[in-house]
Design an enzyme around this catalytic site. Sequence first.
Site, PDB file in Angstrom:
ATOM      1  N   PHE A 151       0.813  -1.227   0.000  1.00  0.00           N
ATOM      2  CA  PHE A 151       0.000   0.000   0.000  1.00  0.00           C
ATOM      3  C   PHE A 151       0.838   1.264   0.000  1.00  0.00           C
ATOM      4  O   PHE A 151       0.365   2.330  -0.391  1.00  0.00           O
ATOM      5  CB  PHE A 151      -0.945   0.002   1.227  1.00  0.00           C
ATOM      6  N   CYS A 283       9.444   1.707   3.491  1.00  0.00           N
ATOM      7  CA  CYS A 283      10.343   0.596   3.834  1.00  0.00           C
ATOM      8  C   CYS A 283      11.760   1.111   4.058  1.00  0.00           C
ATOM      9  O   CYS A 283      12.599   0.407   4.595  1.00  0.00           O
ATOM     10  CB  CYS A 283      10.344  -0.457   2.744  1.00  0.00           C
ATOM     11  N   GLU A 384       8.935  -4.266  13.078  1.00  0.00           N
ATOM     12  CA  GLU A 384       8.700  -3.137  12.180  1.00  0.00           C
ATOM     13  C   GLU A 384       7.372  -2.490  12.577  1.00  0.00           C
ATOM     14  O   GLU A 384       6.316  -3.125  12.479  1.00  0.00           O
ATOM     15  CB  GLU A 384       8.621  -3.625  10.728  1.00  0.00           C
TER      16      GLU A 384
HETATM   17  P1  NAD Z   1       1.486  -6.634   2.929  1.00  0.00           P
HETATM   18  O1  NAD Z   1       2.519  -7.689   2.984  1.00  0.00           O
HETATM   19  O2  NAD Z   1       0.357  -6.677   3.897  1.00  0.00           O
HETATM   20  O3  NAD Z   1       0.780  -6.635   1.471  1.00  0.00           O
HETATM   21  C1  NAD Z   1       1.541  -6.657   0.278  1.00  0.00           C
HETATM   22  C2  NAD Z   1       0.730  -7.361  -0.810  1.00  0.00           C
HETATM   23  O4  NAD Z   1       0.504  -8.715  -0.413  1.00  0.00           O
HETATM   24  C3  NAD Z   1      -0.638  -6.738  -1.040  1.00  0.00           C
HETATM   25  O5  NAD Z   1      -0.889  -6.701  -2.419  1.00  0.00           O
HETATM   26  C4  NAD Z   1      -1.585  -7.669  -0.292  1.00  0.00           C
HETATM   27  O6  NAD Z   1      -2.861  -7.743  -0.895  1.00  0.00           O
HETATM   28  C5  NAD Z   1      -0.895  -9.007  -0.377  1.00  0.00           C
HETATM   29  N1  NAD Z   1      -1.130  -9.847   0.811  1.00  0.00           N
HETATM   30  C6  NAD Z   1      -1.344  -9.428   2.089  1.00  0.00           C
HETATM   31  N2  NAD Z   1      -1.477 -10.482   2.915  1.00  0.00           N
HETATM   32  C7  NAD Z   1      -1.351 -11.590   2.155  1.00  0.00           C
HETATM   33  C8  NAD Z   1      -1.394 -12.994   2.437  1.00  0.00           C
HETATM   34  N3  NAD Z   1      -1.592 -13.445   3.664  1.00  0.00           N
HETATM   35  N4  NAD Z   1      -1.210 -13.854   1.424  1.00  0.00           N
HETATM   36  C9  NAD Z   1      -0.993 -13.414   0.173  1.00  0.00           C
HETATM   37  N5  NAD Z   1      -0.953 -12.093  -0.162  1.00  0.00           N
HETATM   38  C10 NAD Z   1      -1.122 -11.194   0.821  1.00  0.00           C
HETATM   39  O7  NAD Z   1       2.248  -5.231   2.978  1.00  0.00           O
HETATM   40  P2  NAD Z   1       1.627  -3.774   3.103  1.00  0.00           P
HETATM   41  O8  NAD Z   1       1.086  -3.588   4.474  1.00  0.00           O
HETATM   42  O9  NAD Z   1       0.744  -3.471   1.956  1.00  0.00           O
HETATM   43  O10 NAD Z   1       2.950  -2.893   2.912  1.00  0.00           O
HETATM   44  C11 NAD Z   1       3.827  -2.562   3.957  1.00  0.00           C
HETATM   45  C12 NAD Z   1       4.984  -3.527   4.023  1.00  0.00           C
HETATM   46  O11 NAD Z   1       5.690  -3.543   2.785  1.00  0.00           O
HETATM   47  C13 NAD Z   1       6.000  -3.126   5.075  1.00  0.00           C
HETATM   48  O12 NAD Z   1       6.443  -4.287   5.740  1.00  0.00           O
HETATM   49  C14 NAD Z   1       7.133  -2.510   4.262  1.00  0.00           C
HETATM   50  O13 NAD Z   1       8.404  -2.545   4.872  1.00  0.00           O
HETATM   51  C15 NAD Z   1       7.093  -3.355   3.036  1.00  0.00           C
HETATM   52  N6  NAD Z   1       7.732  -2.703   1.906  1.00  0.00           N
HETATM   53  C16 NAD Z   1       8.942  -3.175   1.511  1.00  0.00           C
HETATM   54  C17 NAD Z   1       9.607  -2.566   0.458  1.00  0.00           C
HETATM   55  C18 NAD Z   1      10.936  -3.089  -0.004  1.00  0.00           C
HETATM   56  O14 NAD Z   1      11.328  -2.792  -1.124  1.00  0.00           O
HETATM   57  N7  NAD Z   1      11.653  -3.863   0.792  1.00  0.00           N
HETATM   58  C19 NAD Z   1       9.022  -1.469  -0.197  1.00  0.00           C
HETATM   59  C20 NAD Z   1       7.770  -1.023   0.232  1.00  0.00           C
HETATM   60  C21 NAD Z   1       7.126  -1.649   1.288  1.00  0.00           C
END
Ligand code: NAD
Length: 498
Positions: A151, A283, A384
């Site tokens: 998101f 992130c 985190e």
């Molecule tokens: P999230 O892991 O909840 O969701 C990411 C994606 O996975 C979404 O499209 C979501 O629909 C899907 N998803 C969620 N739960 C799932 C499940 N149980 N099974 C399969 N798919 C699932 O992450 P978020 O809350 O949207 O984003 C924040 C996180 O992303 C933070 O941990 C942040 O550090 C990380 N992030 C990392 C980077 C990087 O490059 N390392 C960049 C941006 C964000």
Amino acid sequence: MTPPLLGHFAGGARVAPRSARSAPVYDPATGRQAATVALADLADIEHVIADAQGAAAAWGERSALDRARVLFRFRELCLAHAAELAALISGEHGKVLADARGELQRGLEVVEFAVGIPHLMKGEFSDGVSTGIDMHALRQPLGVVACITPFNFPAMVPLWMIAPALACGNTVVLKPSERDPSCPLRLAELFAEAGGPPGVFNVLNGDAEAVNALLTDSRIQAVSFVGSTPVARHVYQTAARHGKRVQAMGGAKNHLVVLPDADLDQVVESLMGAAYGSAGERCMAISVAVVVGTATADALVPRLAERVRTLRVGLPSDSTSEMGPLVTAAHRDRVRGFVEQGAHEGATLVVDGRAHAAAQGDGFFLGGSLFDHVTPAMQIYQEEIFGPVLCVVRVDSADAALDLCNTHRYGNGVAIFTRSGGAAREFAHRVQCGMVGINVPIPVPLAFYSFGGWKESAFGDQNQHGMDGVRFFTRVKTVTTRWPASADAASFTMPLLK
Ligand code: NAD
């Protein structure tokens, strides 16, 4: 008024969902529902993958130059619609408008890199590897690839993935976050307007059900994922078990080390932007300041506290706001829970963001929080938080600071602030993190370098964008050629070239 229903994008147009499942999308600044997003079921998933599969061969056969020209026009359209895209990002995510515009810019820089694809995809050629024999290696697209995004960057992270994937000749199924799907849908529309053929760039809205279908469908050749570590690990393991190549970026706990010789004015301003910008929902946000020496910490913390107390928390559309709301009420409550927990664990809560005036209204606002005397055993240090909460850890040497960075399970970004070139060089060489800043708090690599963390911050062996993006979204074919004048006798040994 009924909030609009956001469906999918396939075959070059928005399509209505077949599934009856949906989720609310909020305007975090007011707390009100702004839209409803469809959550795909198997019929929607089948429709979108079939469209992407149907378009793959023709798009992959177009010349790289031709594909680059579509991306050129796409970039122009994104720039022409930048204000609209920034408003869509800000309206569903809550980051301030200038930050939304910045995220779009950083994403478009990857498109700018990708338009060099005719050069980037050039292969290798060896003339005369043996008598009368030449050898060359070329890169070809994979077919249909899935891009699954978080998101917190609804424009930049999709652009990190789709730009190299499309330039390399693949078709894409983008599964954006269900929290802020409007900008990704608009990007797909602009790609179609730029001349992208139907079925080449598709958007499938949904939740875990859609993700799990993409991870296991035999038509999906590769999965590019960015999100939290538990989901990244699940994506990596499941997709790999189903024979796909995977890059899966996860969460972070980025440290900023302050050595005693650092310029503290610069440290305070850098920490403010890096810890509280985008409400800490980055992130690459700095969530831990590791301060070397009691005198340094005693000088830094009061100055920082003063600045955190006067942080301008307000509407994302107000150009004087430094920080907007968090993305959802549930996430705001989770962050509040960590503030509560830190106080229970014995850290000193120097500034309590829960008490901020903005946190008392209907939107999902919190003020900035600052903890001092945080120890490595505390949950607020280990987990985190992904919110506007900065933890100060006091250590007595540069080696102890380095040790903290190296033993934390995350290894995304890290920064050191010092005036000593030698100390900085030594730190950059020894630290176990993927991206390092020297007097730079958020060292996000530019498009022509690649983005990726170490340890539990990334799974898979290719980073996002840069040449890693080209390598990830293509496979290599190596061709050995000879044109003999007459037939040779059969050879029953391994061919020995001379
Ligand atoms: P999230 O892991 O909840 O969701 C990411 C994606 O996975 C979404 O499209 C979501 O629909 C899907 N998803 C969620 N739960 C799932 C499940 N149980 N099974 C399969 N798919 C699932 O992450 P978020 O809350 O949207 O984003 C924040 C996180 O992303 C933070 O941990 C942040 O550090 C990380 N992030 C990392 C980077 C990087 O490059 N390392 C960049 C941006 C964000």
